[in-house]
Design an enzyme around this catalytic site. Structure first.
Site, PDB file in Angstrom:
ATOM      1  N   HIS A 184       0.817  -1.222   0.000  1.00 39.11           N
ATOM      2  CA  HIS A 184       0.000   0.000   0.000  1.00 39.11           C
ATOM      3  C   HIS A 184       0.843   1.261   0.000  1.00 39.11           C
ATOM      4  CE1 HIS A 184      -3.999  -1.909   0.883  1.00 39.11           C
ATOM      5  NE2 HIS A 184      -3.174  -2.912   1.092  1.00 39.11           N
ATOM      6  N   ASP A 403       3.230   9.583  -0.720  1.00 40.64           N
ATOM      7  CA  ASP A 403       2.089   8.778  -0.277  1.00 40.64           C
ATOM      8  C   ASP A 403       1.834   7.666  -1.281  1.00 40.64           C
ATOM      9  OD1 ASP A 403      -0.060   8.101   1.343  1.00 40.64           O
ATOM     10  OD2 ASP A 403      -0.791  10.163   1.459  1.00 40.64           O
TER      11      ASP A 403
HETATM   12  O1  F6P Z   1      -0.759   3.458   4.313  1.00 42.69           O
HETATM   13  C1  F6P Z   1      -0.392   2.351   5.015  1.00 42.69           C
HETATM   14  C2  F6P Z   1      -1.297   2.061   6.182  1.00 42.69           C
HETATM   15  O2  F6P Z   1      -1.097   0.734   6.592  1.00 42.69           O
HETATM   16  C3  F6P Z   1      -2.726   2.313   5.787  1.00 42.69           C
HETATM   17  O3  F6P Z   1      -3.361   1.192   5.418  1.00 42.69           O
HETATM   18  C4  F6P Z   1      -3.341   2.946   6.976  1.00 42.69           C
HETATM   19  O4  F6P Z   1      -4.003   4.081   6.612  1.00 42.69           O
HETATM   20  C5  F6P Z   1      -2.243   3.355   7.862  1.00 42.69           C
HETATM   21  O5  F6P Z   1      -1.039   2.887   7.285  1.00 42.69           O
HETATM   22  C6  F6P Z   1      -2.544   2.889   9.249  1.00 42.69           C
HETATM   23  O6  F6P Z   1      -1.467   2.795  10.031  1.00 42.69           O
HETATM   24  P1  F6P Z   1      -1.450   2.050  11.431  1.00 42.69           P
HETATM   25  O7  F6P Z   1      -1.934   0.678  11.247  1.00 42.69           O
HETATM   26  O8  F6P Z   1      -0.022   2.149  11.834  1.00 42.69           O
HETATM   27  O9  F6P Z   1      -2.366   2.830  12.315  1.00 42.69           O
END
Ligand code: F6P
Length: 496
Positions: A184, A403
């Protein structure tokens, strides 16, 4: 391997096989209230918001961490069974993490090493060998849990940078189900990537997947460059489902399979967003917010607290706008929502202090009776309220320094039912590849140009706003989260 007696909420739609989603975070987090009382919270973030609607429709099993430390797998499974699985369209299978796992695997290797490195911030990485040990240990634990729930032929789909090693660990356990990976976040250029002391191990682990999906062509190019840097003989063949890669004897030795990679930009559940935006609850918020703002121009920002989101640069651009165009003062407001995230990681604590200092400084410089230039709110919102903020805003300012995709950009467009709004978008967000022609693109480091683009957006004729917004809405609705999943499964050969 598990027996074949599946529950009804595990029904597979992948060519008669079950879909096993795997991500670090489950779509719900658990909170222990007292001995036997638990609360569930929806987890925040792009991955969950894109995948949850798909799993509701398809069914299957989702393996991941329910956001709580030092509980046993049995306890977590019992709570999830009672409070979620009993009524859900798909089943959650917990992976238990200890406090040390969270500190060294999640906050450490995932978020103090891979996250900054892959977002081009290698100077803030903490390359601690203990973090790498924990990463390997937790990835092994995930693989164990998958091996317990997977039936022969199930399709395993692993998500994101926390879990690169899972397929390799599955192979070591003798599990040979098709396993695919979607990243992602961005994939960095080879010269940045090889700062990682364990970059070769990470590449080897990636080669254990049958298919790897990346967000953009640039990410794919960077990944191919890394392979070329590591192996003498990398052969590629472009097909309609992606690029097939063979690496001679050195690379894919363990399984002798061919690796395929594809570019598959993630999307949103467009219809659901549009529906929430049209809901009574959201419309009531819209009316209330409009009354509050009057005829002021509203610029909205919605970002997770993260140094990759370019928040200080965004505030500096807004300061520049107010300095260059004093006539806008008291007529324009930046409403910046910041969603709490990774609050134990030092760089995130520092980022919060920095942005709060900056907001205070800018507001101290420009505030007038009845007008505060930046409304900064550090909170989580439910969907109807979020969609209302998008609908009320004239301009969205989505300006990350780097991003993977940025789904806020897509959600803003989907929520804009009246078609009247301008998206100002960083050229370094993955979504710029799809929306860049119709958004106003900016380099977020260039605060002067960003200020000028905000000014352009304020003066843009309404027909042009509508035309641009309509074009972006069409692009997003024609390629929603369900299409993305279909395309991924097809490219990954999930039905074979
Ligand atoms: O962008 C990567 C990501 O894993 C997204 O899926 C999500 O928005 C974000 O990071 C969430 O991060 P965490 O799980 O560290 O809260």
């Amino acid at each position: 391997m598990a027996s074949q007696d599946s529950e009804s909420n595990e029904v597979s739609q992948v060519g008669g096989r079950r879909l096993i989603m795997v991500s670090n975070r489950l779509p719900v987090s658990l909170e222990r209230l007292d001995d036997d009382q638990w609360r569930t919270h929806p987890a925040a973030g792009g991955l969950v918001s894109a995948l949850d609607p798909v799993m509701r429709q398809r069914g299957g099993v989702w393996v991941g961490w329910p956001g709580v430390a030092d509980e046993t797998t049995e306890t977590l499974r019992d709570v999830l069974d009672r409070q979620y699985n009993a009524t859900s369209d798909y089943r959650l299978e917990p992976v238990a993490l200890t406090g040390d796992d969270i500190a060294d695997f999640y906050e450490g290797f995932s978020n103090e090493v891979i996250w900054p490195l892959f977002h081009n911030r290698f100077t803030v990485c903490r390359f601690e060998p203990d973090y790498w040990q924990a990463y390997q240990r937790v990835n092994r634990e995930f693989a164990h849990r998958i091996s317990e729930v997977a039936h022969t032929g199930d399709f395993v789909w692993v998500h994101d940078y926390h879990l690169v090693n899972v397929a390799d660990e599955l192979r070591a356990l003798g599990v040979d189900n098709r396993a695919s990976f979607f990243q992602h976040i961005p994939f960095p250029t080879a010269d940045i990537f090889c700062n990682l002391p364990w970059w070769r191990e990470i590449v080897h682990a990636l080669l254990s997947y049958d298919f790897i999906g990346l967000q953009t062509v640039a990410d794919r190019t960077n990944f191919l460059d890394v392979l070329t840097m590591m192996f003498d003989r990398v052969e590629t063949e472009a097909g309609d489902r992606g690029i097939d890669i063979s690496i001679g004897d050195e690379g894919l030795v363990r399984h002798q399979q061919q690796l395929r990679i594809g570019t598959l930009p993630i999307s949103i559940d467009y219809d659901h967003i549009a529906e929430v935006a049209a809901s009574e609850e959201s419309v009531a918020c819209v009316e209330r917010f409009r009354e509050g703002w009057g005829d002021r121009t509203v610029v909205v920002g919605v970002d997770r607290l993260d140094y990759t989101k370019g928040l200080p640069e965004k505030f500096e651009a807004f300061r520049e706008l107010l300095t260059r165009y004093p006539e806008l003062r008291s007529h324009i407001t930046l409403q910046q929502h910041v969603v709490p995230s990774r609050q134990q990681v030092p760089q995130y604590i520092e980022q919060k202090e920095e942005i709060e200092r900056l907001v205070g400084e800018i507001n101290g410089e420009f505030t007038q009776p009845g007008w505060v230039p930046i409304h900064y709110i550090f909170h989580r919102m439910d969907q109807p309220e979020l969609m209302a903020h998008y609908q009320v805003a004239d301009i969205a300012l989505v300006t990350p320094l780097k991003d993977g995709m940025n789904l806020v950009a897509k959600e803003f467009c989907a929520a804009k039912r009246d078609g009247n709004g301008v998206l100002i978008l960083s050229e370094f967000a993955g979504s710029a590849a799809e929306l860049g022609e119709h958004a106003l693109l900016v380099n977020p480091h260039d605060v002067v140009s960003t200020a000028e683009r905000i000014h352009d957006a304020c003066r843009m004729p309404v027909e042009e706003r509508r035309q641009r917004m309509q074009a972006m809405r069409e692009i997003i609705s024609a390629h929603n989260a369900f299409d993305w999943v279909e395309e991924f499964l097809r490219a990954a050969g999930a039905n074979q």
